[in-house]
Scaffold this motif. Structure first.
Motif, PDB file in Angstrom:
ATOM      1  N   LEU A  48       0.833  -1.206   0.000  1.00  0.00           N
ATOM      2  CA  LEU A  48       0.000   0.000   0.000  1.00  0.00           C
ATOM      3  C   LEU A  48       0.865   1.252   0.000  1.00  0.00           C
ATOM      4  O   LEU A  48       0.593   2.207  -0.741  1.00  0.00           O
ATOM      5  N   PHE A  49       1.908   1.276   0.827  1.00  0.00           N
ATOM      6  CA  PHE A  49       2.811   2.427   0.867  1.00  0.00           C
ATOM      7  C   PHE A  49       3.464   2.662  -0.486  1.00  0.00           C
ATOM      8  O   PHE A  49       3.590   3.801  -0.945  1.00  0.00           O
ATOM      9  N   LEU A  50       3.898   1.587  -1.130  1.00  0.00           N
ATOM     10  CA  LEU A  50       4.608   1.733  -2.398  1.00  0.00           C
ATOM     11  C   LEU A  50       3.671   2.202  -3.513  1.00  0.00           C
ATOM     12  O   LEU A  50       4.007   3.098  -4.290  1.00  0.00           O
ATOM     13  N   ILE A  51       2.487   1.593  -3.592  1.00  0.00           N
ATOM     14  CA  ILE A  51       1.525   2.005  -4.624  1.00  0.00           C
ATOM     15  C   ILE A  51       1.044   3.432  -4.361  1.00  0.00           C
ATOM     16  O   ILE A  51       0.994   4.271  -5.269  1.00  0.00           O
ATOM     17  N   GLY A  52       0.683   3.716  -3.102  1.00  0.00           N
ATOM     18  CA  GLY A  52       0.276   5.082  -2.763  1.00  0.00           C
ATOM     19  C   GLY A  52       1.386   6.071  -3.031  1.00  0.00           C
ATOM     20  O   GLY A  52       1.151   7.172  -3.530  1.00  0.00           O
ATOM     21  N   TRP A  58       3.403  10.846  -8.851  1.00  0.00           N
ATOM     22  CA  TRP A  58       2.826  11.261 -10.131  1.00  0.00           C
ATOM     23  C   TRP A  58       2.172  12.634 -10.018  1.00  0.00           C
ATOM     24  O   TRP A  58       2.041  13.357 -11.008  1.00  0.00           O
ATOM     25  N   MET A  59       1.787  13.028  -8.806  1.00  0.00           N
ATOM     26  CA  MET A  59       1.248  14.365  -8.600  1.00  0.00           C
ATOM     27  C   MET A  59       2.285  15.440  -8.907  1.00  0.00           C
ATOM     28  O   MET A  59       1.923  16.572  -9.244  1.00  0.00           O
ATOM     29  N   ALA A  60       3.575  15.106  -8.789  1.00  0.00           N
ATOM     30  CA  ALA A  60       4.615  16.067  -9.158  1.00  0.00           C
ATOM     31  C   ALA A  60       4.485  16.446 -10.625  1.00  0.00           C
ATOM     32  O   ALA A  60       4.654  17.615 -11.001  1.00  0.00           O
ATOM     33  N   ALA A  61       4.159  15.461 -11.464  1.00  0.00           N
ATOM     34  CA  ALA A  61       3.908  15.754 -12.876  1.00  0.00           C
ATOM     35  C   ALA A  61       2.658  16.606 -13.042  1.00  0.00           C
ATOM     36  O   ALA A  61       2.604  17.509 -13.888  1.00  0.00           O
ATOM     37  N   PHE A 277      -5.728   9.711  -5.154  1.00  0.00           N
ATOM     38  CA  PHE A 277      -6.182   8.428  -4.614  1.00  0.00           C
ATOM     39  C   PHE A 277      -5.065   7.767  -3.803  1.00  0.00           C
ATOM     40  O   PHE A 277      -5.331   7.102  -2.801  1.00  0.00           O
ATOM     41  N   GLY A 278      -3.820   7.962  -4.231  1.00  0.00           N
ATOM     42  CA  GLY A 278      -2.702   7.487  -3.438  1.00  0.00           C
ATOM     43  C   GLY A 278      -2.487   8.353  -2.219  1.00  0.00           C
ATOM     44  O   GLY A 278      -2.150   7.856  -1.131  1.00  0.00           O
ATOM     45  N   PHE A 279      -2.686   9.647  -2.373  1.00  0.00           N
ATOM     46  CA  PHE A 279      -2.509  10.610  -1.276  1.00  0.00           C
ATOM     47  C   PHE A 279      -3.433  10.273  -0.109  1.00  0.00           C
ATOM     48  O   PHE A 279      -2.988  10.139   1.034  1.00  0.00           O
ATOM     49  N   VAL A 293      -9.004  -2.727   3.840  1.00  0.00           N
ATOM     50  CA  VAL A 293      -9.234  -2.679   2.397  1.00  0.00           C
ATOM     51  C   VAL A 293     -10.577  -2.011   2.092  1.00  0.00           C
ATOM     52  O   VAL A 293     -10.691  -1.217   1.148  1.00  0.00           O
ATOM     53  N   ALA A 294     -11.600  -2.331   2.892  1.00  0.00           N
ATOM     54  CA  ALA A 294     -12.897  -1.682   2.707  1.00  0.00           C
ATOM     55  C   ALA A 294     -12.781  -0.180   2.942  1.00  0.00           C
ATOM     56  O   ALA A 294     -13.388   0.624   2.213  1.00  0.00           O
ATOM     57  N   ASP A 295     -12.002   0.214   3.936  1.00  0.00           N
ATOM     58  CA  ASP A 295     -11.823   1.639   4.214  1.00  0.00           C
ATOM     59  C   ASP A 295     -11.094   2.344   3.079  1.00  0.00           C
ATOM     60  O   ASP A 295     -11.440   3.476   2.723  1.00  0.00           O
ATOM     61  N   VAL A 296     -10.082   1.709   2.515  1.00  0.00           N
ATOM     62  CA  VAL A 296      -9.357   2.315   1.398  1.00  0.00           C
ATOM     63  C   VAL A 296     -10.299   2.557   0.226  1.00  0.00           C
ATOM     64  O   VAL A 296     -10.267   3.619  -0.413  1.00  0.00           O
ATOM     65  N   SER A 297     -11.159   1.597  -0.055  1.00  0.00           N
ATOM     66  CA  SER A 297     -12.102   1.776  -1.166  1.00  0.00           C
ATOM     67  C   SER A 297     -13.094   2.896  -0.872  1.00  0.00           C
ATOM     68  O   SER A 297     -13.470   3.662  -1.768  1.00  0.00           O
TER      69      SER A 297
END
Length: 468
Positions: A48-52, A58-61, A277-279, A293-297
């Motif tokens: 989760l940390f890595l994907i987020g 990508w927000m830097a772009a 969404f990662g933020f 996982v339910a909370d993330v969604s």
């Protein structure tokens, strides 16, 4: 393990054939769930940390493209240079000082107030120590240090990106980069440690200052205040010292200076929307259970709803006030909606999340002209989006989270604001009095691309072009 997995698959097949077997299937599958390796939580949280983290990166772009689209063509290359440089500076500074200053653990220099000044270190390669001893789950049970550092670094860099857009088109490159280094090394980590590093704004027991004074801790799930208003306060201090662009308020009126590429600015907004969404989703900080996982969604859904609410509020309001829809306000409405939901994206309903984002869109439409009346020149609208909507989002936590207290929220907003604005103002003033922070008038007229960098982002237009 393979045998138990086979049992589970056969049980699911039986359930598909006969729904009446549901209870028996659940009972048969329960031992399989209990047999999941103990390090699975470590793996899932790290993932989760890595994907987020790479989504926030990508927000830097997104920031870069948004700013490049909203400045004039003669300053586009400078904005691109500032954005790639600030991200790199944040990466180095956060390693050298920022991470351990923000998360000191038991190593506070001043308990609850000032963390430890030391570089970041990672786990041994393969989670083994120098003697080859395994140091995995049992010793490390939550997530890898590397993934945590990577994820938190992206938030730090995002804070600096906020400042970049507000001060565009008239600030020198090197003073900006010096400020960025101090912001990402010192200013951002110190105030973030007060909340996210278990400092004095987030006591671990009922005897801390917040608990005894307000009966509640400061709640800021993903950083409406800790990240976004910090960037806004730093940008406001810089804008006051720097002054407006030449001609912006000439003749006693506000002279509009259109951006060079609205499609590019729109693309940047969509990139930021995606990265958010990662933020927010990554800020759940756990993916090792069904509930997580339910909370993330749920966080993903509310984040999207708030952005949509911000867009539509800005569209309707600009149509009502000006007779035409303003695309730049719609773009900033989306971002304001996202900032507004960042302090609490989990507990609201979808409808409330949409309403919280819509208020953010309204804030942008009214505060952009308010800053112009005060002759505070913010090129991309970063202060309305990140500071004002960030304050609103932090207050809005009380609408859905019963653990939040309005006094605690307001006090924390004020504390972070006074600290960041005060330190930033002093630093900007020091840079202004020593090396200078603003380019010469001739250089500003020519554009920072040619004056500071010796190149042009759109050379085919030529210096005399109507697009410059």
């Amino acid at each position: 393990m393979k045998t138990k997995s086979l049992v589970a698959l056969l049980a699911l097949a039986a359930l598909a054939a006969d729904p009446a077997l549901a209870q028996e299937t659940a009972e048969a599958a329960a031992p399989v769930a209990e047999a999941v390796p103990t390090h699975s939580v470590f793996i899932l949280n790290t993932l989760l940390f890595l994907i987020g983290g790479f989504l926030v990166m990508w927000m830097a772009a997104g920031f870069c493209m948004l700013e490049a689209g909203l400045v004039r063509s003669k300053n586009v290359a400078m904005q691109c240079t500032k954005n790639i440089a600030l991200f790199s500076i944040a990466s180095i500074g956060y390693f050298l000082v920022g991470f351990n200053l923000m998360y000191p653990g038991d190593g506070w220099s001043i308990d609850g107030m000032l963390g430890a000044f030391m570089p970041t270190s990672l786990e041994p390669v393969g989670l083994t120590d120098a003697d080859g001893n395994f140091t995995g789950p049992g010793d490390i049970t939550y997530a890898s240090v590397g993934s945590d550092f990577f994820f938190q670094l992206m938030f730090c860099a995002a804070t600096a990106s906020i400042v970049s857009g507000a001060l565009a088109e008239r600030i020198k490159l090197w003073p900006f980069l010096i400020f960025t280094f101090v912001l990402t090394c010192i200013i951002y980590p110190i105030q973030a440690s007060w909340k996210w590093g278990a400092g004095w704004l987030n006591p671990s027991d009922d005897t801390g200052f917040m608990a005894t004074t307000f009966g509640a801790e400061f709640l800021d799930f993903a950083g409406s205040t800790v990240v976004h208003s910090v960037g806004g306060w730093a940008a406001l201090a810089g804008a006051l010292i720097l002054g407006p662009r030449l001609g912006k308020y000439a003749g006693g009126k506000v002279n509009v200076m259109p951006g060079s590429n609205l499609p590019l600015a729109t693309l940047g907004t969509f990139i930021l929307w995606l990265g958010w969404f990662g933020f927010n989703g990554g800020s759940q900080l756990a993916m090792g259970s069904l509930g997580d996982v339910a909370d993330v969604s749920r966080i993903f859904t509310n984040t999207n709803a708030a952005a949509a609410g911000g867009v539509m509020a800005a569209i309707f309001l600009t149509q009502l006030l000006y007779g035409k829809v303003d695309l730049t306000m719609a773009l900033n409405g989306a971002l304001a909606g996202l900032v507004s939901i960042t302090a609490e994206p989990l507990t609201p309903s979808i409808g409330l999340a949409t309403a919280i984002g819509a208020v953010g869109g309204v804030i942008v439409v009214f505060t952009v002209p308010m800053l112009d009346k005060l002759k505070i020149d913010d090129v991309v609208g970063a202060i309305p989006v990140h500071l004002f909507a960030g304050i609103w989002g932090t207050i809005a936590v009380v609408l859905s989270n019963g653990d939040a207290g309005i006094a605690a929220q307001l006090f924390s907003i004020a504390v972070v604001g006074v600290f960041v604005f005060g330190v930033s103002l002093v630093l900007w003033a020091f840079l202004h009095m020593t090396i200078g922070i603003r380019v010469e008038e001739e250089e500003e007229m020519a554009g920072l691309d040619s004056a500071e960098l010796g190149l042009e982002a759109y050379p085919e237009f030529g210096k005399g072009s109507q697009f410059v």
